[in-house]
Scaffold this active site. Sequence first.
Site, mmCIF file in Angstrom:
data_model
loop_
_atom_site.group_PDB
_atom_site.id
_atom_site.type_symbol
_atom_site.label_atom_id
_atom_site.label_comp_id
_atom_site.label_asym_id
_atom_site.label_seq_id
_atom_site.Cartn_x
_atom_site.Cartn_y
_atom_site.Cartn_z
ATOM 1 C CG HIS A 147 31.426 34.661 57.155
ATOM 2 N ND1 HIS A 147 32.635 34.808 57.779
ATOM 3 C CD2 HIS A 147 31.440 33.420 56.608
ATOM 4 C CE1 HIS A 147 33.346 33.696 57.613
ATOM 5 N NE2 HIS A 147 32.645 32.839 56.922
ATOM 6 C CB SER A 191 34.379 28.832 51.028
ATOM 7 O OG SER A 191 33.933 30.052 50.471
ATOM 8 C CB CYS A 192 30.995 29.407 54.870
ATOM 9 S SG CYS A 192 32.612 30.087 55.280
#
Lengths: 361, 361, 361, 361
Positions: free
Chosen positions: D223, D142-143
């Site tokens: 994020h 995932s990121c």
Amino acid sequence: MDQTIRVGVNGYGVIGKRVADAVTAQQDMELVGVSDVISDYRITAAVSRGIPVYASTTEGVAAMRSAGITLTGELHQLLDAVDVIVDCTPAKIGASNLEHYRAHGVKAIFQGGEKHALTGHSFVAHANYATALGRDTTRVVSCNTTATVRTLTALKDVGLLTKARGVLIRRATDPWESDHSGIMNTIVPETAIPSHQGPDAQTVVPDLDVVTMAAKGAHTQNHLHYWTIDLTRPATSEEVLEALSAMPRIAQVRSSDGIVAPNSTIELMRDLGRPRGDMYEVAVWADILTVRGEELFCTYTVDNQAVVIPENIDAIRALAGTVTDGAESMSRTDTSLGVRADFLTPAPHPDRIYPTARART
Amino acid sequence: MDQTIRVGVNGYGVIGKRVADAVTAQQDMELVGVSDVISDYRITAAVSRGIPVYASTTEGVAAMRSAGITLTGELHQLLDAVDVIVDCTPAKIGASNLEHYRAHGVKAIFQGGEKHALTGHSFVAHANYATALGRDTTRVVSCNTTATVRTLTALKDVGLLTKARGVLIRRATDPWESDHSGIMNTIVPETAIPSHQGPDAQTVVPDLDVVTMAAKGAHTQNHLHYWTIDLTRPATSEEVLEALSAMPRIAQVRSSDGIVAPNSTIELMRDLGRPRGDMYEVAVWADILTVRGEELFCTYTVDNQAVVIPENIDAIRALAGTVTDGAESMSRTDTSLGVRADFLTPAPHPDRIYPTARART
Amino acid sequence: MDQTIRVGVNGYGVIGKRVADAVTAQQDMELVGVSDVISDYRITAAVSRGIPVYASTTEGVAAMRSAGITLTGELHQLLDAVDVIVDCTPAKIGASNLEHYRAHGVKAIFQGGEKHALTGHSFVAHANYATALGRDTTRVVSCNTTATVRTLTALKDVGLLTKARGVLIRRATDPWESDHSGIMNTIVPETAIPSHQGPDAQTVVPDLDVVTMAAKGAHTQNHLHYWTIDLTRPATSEEVLEALSAMPRIAQVRSSDGIVAPNSTIELMRDLGRPRGDMYEVAVWADILTVRGEELFCTYTVDNQAVVIPENIDAIRALAGTVTDGAESMSRTDTSLGVRADFLTPAPHPDRIYPTARART
Amino acid sequence: MDQTIRVGVNGYGVIGKRVADAVTAQQDMELVGVSDVISDYRITAAVSRGIPVYASTTEGVAAMRSAGITLTGELHQLLDAVDVIVDCTPAKIGASNLEHYRAHGVKAIFQGGEKHALTGHSFVAHANYATALGRDTTRVVSCNTTATVRTLTALKDVGLLTKARGVLIRRATDPWESDHSGIMNTIVPETAIPSHQGPDAQTVVPDLDVVTMAAKGAHTQNHLHYWTIDLTRPATSEEVLEALSAMPRIAQVRSSDGIVAPNSTIELMRDLGRPRGDMYEVAVWADILTVRGEELFCTYTVDNQAVVIPENIDAIRALAGTVTDGAESMSRTDTSLGVRADFLTPAPHPDRIYPTARART
């Protein structure tokens, strides 16, 4: 019964109005009045509730009178009538008020927006009530620093704390604001590490090994703190929660009870009938807190508008010198405000024992 | 003193808990208990406050007991003990409860999430208290519709209303939510014109000429309505404000007093000590409202969590039939809840007369 | 091929950088350079893309050079080298620049933050290109006003418009901002009705019967407008959509295609490969638009950062006088920028005819 | 020139459409087509851009055709025509597709929403390209995990990393969403520590000593990570920045250049002309990063929509086995996408040397 402490509040904003209400709730204090320079709904609400309002400046007198505010007098008259003034003016303005307070022989409490050097004493009740006793001034540290000191000293008291590294996600602005400091759809890191809260905690407890990093989040109430803490020895979650619960003003919440974020704690405060929905406690998530060997990981939320209110009340007693035992003052304050020492979420019924509490025995 | 109406509340959520508190505040009502199926902090808070809690379903009994909730009984037992049940269950669930209520011979009030056809009567106290008298059921319309009916009937009462075209910017979700219906950094138009609120207002007042368009805004509390209204004749702002003020539950605010947006009204409610910070009134901006010839332009804000609470209380009396005069019921309700009929912002002092009020004489 | 217009841009912010890119995309224009006083990433990005950068002030020269910015010169040198300057400096600053531009014999275009009186001419290409021809100055009206004029003149052109009453929910601040004008979790009504956009539209089309009310919503990009419009006669939705589509720079979207809010239009622009994700068109929801007798109700969204860019390009040609036919200029602009005149959402395949379009034949 | 890899993309959402565009940008790859089941604007935009669209399911065929989508075929036909399929379907759905891919003898790349066990190999190019060579499947993490692995392995590569403790403030939902996972005006802590990203990073680099805590913040893109890292020895900020810069796909930004928050990086990407405003790099704040003895404190931001795109491209080459050297593949990918290895903010001019860079020599 001890003597009544006569208290004034200068600056009737977010903190000032809460201090005023909390003073009114103390049996050993009298709210003589509040002082400000504005004429908006906040002041008219105070007047409508029967609180004596003073003008902080001479120019303020004219402006407030012309706006129809019933004034009891000017700040200097308030200062003549009180033992302790709680300065809740905006950050940096307080410093310029100190001479005024001294000239009137009034003891003065400042807020965390002022520098430590202004008073030479920074206050968190549990940590250093004793050293504030009888002083002329002290400074109640900011909401983030208050929460940090409460939590870390709770661990330090039982010999568990080695060092603490924190990430503090602050609310960006207050919920009633619509034109100040608002950030939208982003999160803004502070440009310096450590952020000021770590060093600020050391103004209260100098030997804390603490470093903080901070950012503003896109919400308007409550901070969320994350901590990575090195303990002095391997421990259990239960031990840590017991140490935290031994500190009044730290209470537990559980995501399994539906308290899943800061906004649920606000709703809970409303459900509990708290004035303005205020939460005076640091609310630590008991079922998120984790210990791995000698490392503790935890998160809690802090009501930025309310968490310092009990400390202000204790600071009044400390300066006035009427109560020499900090624990006694904290107990009076907490009882009057309904502060909970264990669980914020009500136990489902009287016989219910939380697993954590059970584990302690 | 009239007979005490025994009331139950089924569904202890946003509306249910407020109805329960408001029932408790009435001298002519008794809250027998509340019923739900959840076990989270909302229910434990109710238990902790001494409110008798019932399980709405048999499965709920086991789940709630195993979660430690002290149950007083099941819903059917609550229904046996009340005269009126206020159904505050989630939208669409209420409909399936109606037979249950009928079987127990209990009168029932539903909320705006249910269809008009369920009860055949939709309720706003000022508009149609009389037609609800003694009925077995009614439906208190939604927050947006309640505000719309209050405002438009205030103008209709004095013969000023021709037609009204509204744009309703709704709060996207409730402030305690973190996983339901949240929108972020956008504004979402409803996909149909008229939005349902206009036709819904006509279930209460059939001959209203009203069309509404609606969108969800990226905030969590209070709606903001904008209206373009054709009047029957040229009028002044003062006439219009007088007509609105004649309607209890519409109050005035002013941006010049610092009430610049819905979040300032929330802060004001907290400052006034309202429980949960609730605003029962429609708050119309007196200094934004504008009349140009026969056209009226105005905006007001509505506390989506609280505005229907007074209507629910009046609906209880109407169904019970204990108070035949709607004005008498509204007066009792408003007095008990502290509803203001004129200005939400306190007047600066008793002698102060607002320009608007002065202009009326 | 006509002569090349030499263009400068003073103020390299939200509008300025988009005007600069759009000028570069025109075959009949040359971007001589841009001018500013800042040294942050916006300017270094311009330098890195090879755009000649000038300092707007003499003090700026030193500050920018010391920050390492490669300067091509000062603003007065840029003015010596251009035919038209597009002033995109912050609101109110433009006014003080006018004399400077005049002294250099340069034609000047201002933005909507300046007053109409500064230039005596306010510009929307479709409405009044002809009257700007050869003028020394004009003012491209703001994003909200541009969208308003486009929409209302589209109806006026076909004789359908009687009067229009609008509610404009503006984005509160730009998406890259984190310290200016941000509002959080609220919606802020403007304190005057009409809001300035209605009268501002009349500076372009004096005989529009338009009143606007406006609020700031808690999102950072795109405005959402709602209109209640009285038509001159009963009409169908298809007629209205046909009139709107006849206006270049108004395009249709449909919620049934998944375009449910302004943020979906932004995603669509990215999917279409638009530079910066810009939307130059007013995007009207075809499947929300409703006509009831002689009343039209509709909503559309406006990209506040991009909608005025085509107008600035046309204004350059109008002042330069190189293209006398407004339709020809608009066509060149729209082709170069990829502006769509009908549907923003791509038709599923070439044979696909939208129901609306089909109904028109 | 090596053989062209024929690539399909199953799932045309946030990741799928970016992978499709990136595949198109590679000289050694051919985008055979994309597959999905929806008919909204995302798919019509793909059709309008000439991308062959397949239906992922047989039911999808009818639905998409009736919506007017021109289909090239069904997924099984796409699978017959490709060497590698990149599965970008929603989390958990990918797992059920694996057998389908195997039956067609197609190599498959999954995304971070699937479990490591599905493929037995989790991929970050810099960390483990070699072990993916020639495999049938892998999973691009995932990121958040991708950013974590990039950063920590950059420090590990130079022997500086002892252990890392992170706080990850995730964006709550994607910017185009208006009905999924949105949180409003709060910040929601994950209910478990460690959050899944730490263990997930260990699926790529098993011996990382990493613990993560995570929360959802009230913003829609990017994020923000905070790290407290124990180094193997005292170091300087310059050494650390040099180690980070040695890793392609980590770039530096500076708050002093006006990049003060994640939303400024998004604006910068737009200013740089990046497609969709995508940022493929981890953007670390060079002037916030701080080293105290053996402790490193730093923060960076991650574009959750784009950061994994380069990894997907490299994973295609690794599975296809056409490029055996990971550095060569990364170099091709980064060149084609314009990934910057040093500073995201353009240097003011070619001669400009950032203080940090200068300090290193």
